[in-house]
Write a protein that holds these residues in place. Structure first.
Motif, short mmCIF file in Angstrom:
data_model
loop_
_atom_site.label_atom_id
_atom_site.label_comp_id
_atom_site.label_asym_id
_atom_site.label_seq_id
_atom_site.Cartn_x
_atom_site.Cartn_y
_atom_site.Cartn_z
N ASN A 25 0.82 -1.22 0.00
CA ASN A 25 0.00 0.00 0.00
C ASN A 25 0.85 1.27 0.00
N LEU A 26 2.03 1.18 0.63
CA LEU A 26 2.91 2.35 0.68
C LEU A 26 3.40 2.73 -0.72
N LEU A 27 3.64 1.72 -1.57
CA LEU A 27 4.04 2.01 -2.95
C LEU A 27 2.90 2.66 -3.73
N VAL A 28 1.68 2.23 -3.45
CA VAL A 28 0.52 2.86 -4.11
C VAL A 28 0.42 4.32 -3.69
N HIS A 29 0.60 4.58 -2.41
CA HIS A 29 0.57 5.97 -1.93
C HIS A 29 1.66 6.80 -2.61
N ARG A 30 2.85 6.22 -2.80
CA ARG A 30 3.91 6.94 -3.50
C ARG A 30 3.51 7.23 -4.94
N GLY A 31 2.82 6.28 -5.55
CA GLY A 31 2.33 6.49 -6.92
C GLY A 31 1.33 7.63 -6.99
N LEU A 32 0.42 7.65 -6.05
CA LEU A 32 -0.57 8.74 -6.01
C LEU A 32 0.10 10.08 -5.78
N LEU A 33 1.14 10.06 -4.96
CA LEU A 33 1.90 11.28 -4.70
C LEU A 33 2.59 11.78 -5.98
N ALA A 34 3.15 10.84 -6.76
CA ALA A 34 3.78 11.22 -8.03
C ALA A 34 2.77 11.85 -8.98
N LEU A 35 1.56 11.31 -8.99
CA LEU A 35 0.51 11.88 -9.84
C LEU A 35 0.15 13.29 -9.40
N GLY A 78 2.16 15.06 -11.90
CA GLY A 78 1.39 14.50 -13.01
C GLY A 78 2.12 13.40 -13.74
N ASN A 79 3.10 12.77 -13.08
CA ASN A 79 3.92 11.75 -13.72
C ASN A 79 3.19 10.40 -13.71
N VAL A 80 2.42 10.17 -14.78
CA VAL A 80 1.59 8.97 -14.85
C VAL A 80 2.45 7.72 -14.92
N GLU A 81 3.51 7.76 -15.72
CA GLU A 81 4.34 6.57 -15.90
C GLU A 81 4.99 6.14 -14.59
N GLU A 82 5.47 7.11 -13.83
CA GLU A 82 6.07 6.77 -12.54
C GLU A 82 5.03 6.18 -11.60
N ALA A 83 3.83 6.77 -11.63
CA ALA A 83 2.75 6.27 -10.77
C ALA A 83 2.41 4.83 -11.13
N VAL A 84 2.26 4.56 -12.43
CA VAL A 84 1.91 3.21 -12.89
C VAL A 84 3.02 2.22 -12.52
N THR A 85 4.27 2.63 -12.70
CA THR A 85 5.40 1.76 -12.36
C THR A 85 5.39 1.38 -10.89
N GLU A 98 -7.39 -1.18 -7.76
CA GLU A 98 -8.40 -0.12 -7.88
C GLU A 98 -7.78 1.17 -8.43
N THR A 99 -6.63 1.55 -7.86
CA THR A 99 -6.00 2.81 -8.26
C THR A 99 -5.50 2.74 -9.71
N LEU A 100 -4.88 1.62 -10.07
CA LEU A 100 -4.44 1.45 -11.46
C LEU A 100 -5.62 1.47 -12.41
N GLY A 101 -6.71 0.81 -12.01
CA GLY A 101 -7.92 0.80 -12.85
C GLY A 101 -8.44 2.20 -13.08
N THR A 102 -8.44 3.01 -12.03
CA THR A 102 -8.92 4.39 -12.14
C THR A 102 -8.02 5.19 -13.08
N ILE A 103 -6.70 4.97 -12.99
CA ILE A 103 -5.77 5.65 -13.90
C ILE A 103 -6.03 5.24 -15.35
N GLU A 104 -6.26 3.94 -15.56
CA GLU A 104 -6.49 3.47 -16.94
C GLU A 104 -7.79 4.03 -17.51
N VAL A 105 -8.80 4.21 -16.66
CA VAL A 105 -10.03 4.86 -17.12
C VAL A 105 -9.72 6.27 -17.60
N GLN A 106 -8.94 6.99 -16.80
CA GLN A 106 -8.61 8.36 -17.14
C GLN A 106 -7.74 8.45 -18.39
#
Length: 301
Positions: free
Chosen positions: A202-212, A216-223, A240-248
């Protein structure tokens, strides 16, 4: 099986075994079976006080999570918490969990009172203190109390120095710093939390959301979120978070696949309903696109 054998033999540890079995049922997402075990413990006059209080806490949490009746579920939950208080009034866990439910139902002031009570009963309870500080921040933020916000942040800094191994302390303070747009400092806290708990996806997901949010670094967030799934293939938050990004990004079929993986991992009926709603919305967009030959634009990415 060991729990069931102890329960069936009515051995000396039967009540504890039933509590443990009920807890396993929660983890296995078999809530009705868990409810039945907790009910038997709660209604048995011979159940040990600590076991009964624990069963009441767990059932109270299940009531609030089941998402069946928006009015009745909280009433049942708080009734169980009140009974737990009557049974074992010096049990810090009761107030800690009730505080969390108050947060879920947006009763910020009541949450603060319960977290304070939990801390007073168990001063060495850093998770409760972290949640109390986070709740203080929410309360101050809601009314624009900048002095209160500053005090909370200073208290987080001081407490992290005194309790340097509490992941919850780093994670919640990082969320506050993110909200205050102190992105670099927030990321450093997530990195520190990962050092302490390197298997916490979950901490990595939070870091991804922070990057976004910060760049606005989508690639870093997805990685980062994909790394989270490599670490823990059952991380519902990442799907869930990746799915939301892919929708966007307009990748609706990929989003649907991700929501499909998240749904069976949901811990509560409320979460499952939320994820199903996200999936249904993505499927509706695919249907409209196919029917009218439209290419739906990506949203904000």
């Amino acid at each position: 099986e060991d729990c069931t054998a102890e329960i069936d033999s009515n051995g000396s540890m039967a009540s504890l075994a039933r509590l443990l079995r009920g807890t396993f049922y929660i983890l296995l997402k078999q809530q009705p079976k868990a409810m039945e075990d907790f009910k038997l413990l709660i209604e048995d006059p011979d159940t040990d006080v600590k076991v009964k209080a624990n069963a009441l806490i767990k059932r109270a949490s299940l009531f609030i999570q089941q998402c069946k009746d928006i009015k009745k579920d909280p009433e049942l939950s708080f009734a169980d918490f009140q009974q737990a208080v009557e049974v074992d009034p010096e049990n810090a866990d009761i107030y800690h969990h009730r505080g969390q439910v108050h947060l879920l139902t947006d009763n910020i002031n009541k949450a603060i009172v319960d977290f304070k009570k939990a801390i007073s009963l168990n001063p060495g309870f850093p998770v409760a203190y972290a949640q109390k500080l986070f709740t203080d921040y929410r309360a101050a933020s809601m009314i624009g109390d900048y002095s209160g916000i500053k005090n909370v942040m200073e208290e987080f800094e001081k407490t992290i120095e005194n309790v340097p191994k509490c992941v919850e302390m780093y994670s919640l303070y990082a969320q506050i710093l993110n909200d205050q747009q102190e992105f670099s400092k927030a990321d450093q806290l997530y990195l520190k939390a990962i050092e302490i708990d390197p298997t916490n996806a979950n901490l990595l997901v939070h870091r991804g959301l922070l990057a976004l949010q910060s760049s606005g670094n989508v690639e870093e967030a997805v990685t980062l979120m994909q790394k989270a799934l490599e670490m823990d293939e059952k991380c519902e938050f990442a799907y869930e978070t990746l799915g939301t990004i892919e929708v966007q990004r307009g990748n609706l079929k990929r989003a649907i696949e991700l929501f499909d993986k998240a749904i069976p991992l949901a811990n509560t009926e409320l979460e499952m309903a939320h994820l199903s709603g996200l999936k249904d919305a993505a499927m509706a967009q695919v249907t409209v696109s196919a029917k009218f030959g439209l290419t739906l634009p990506a949203m904000g990415m």
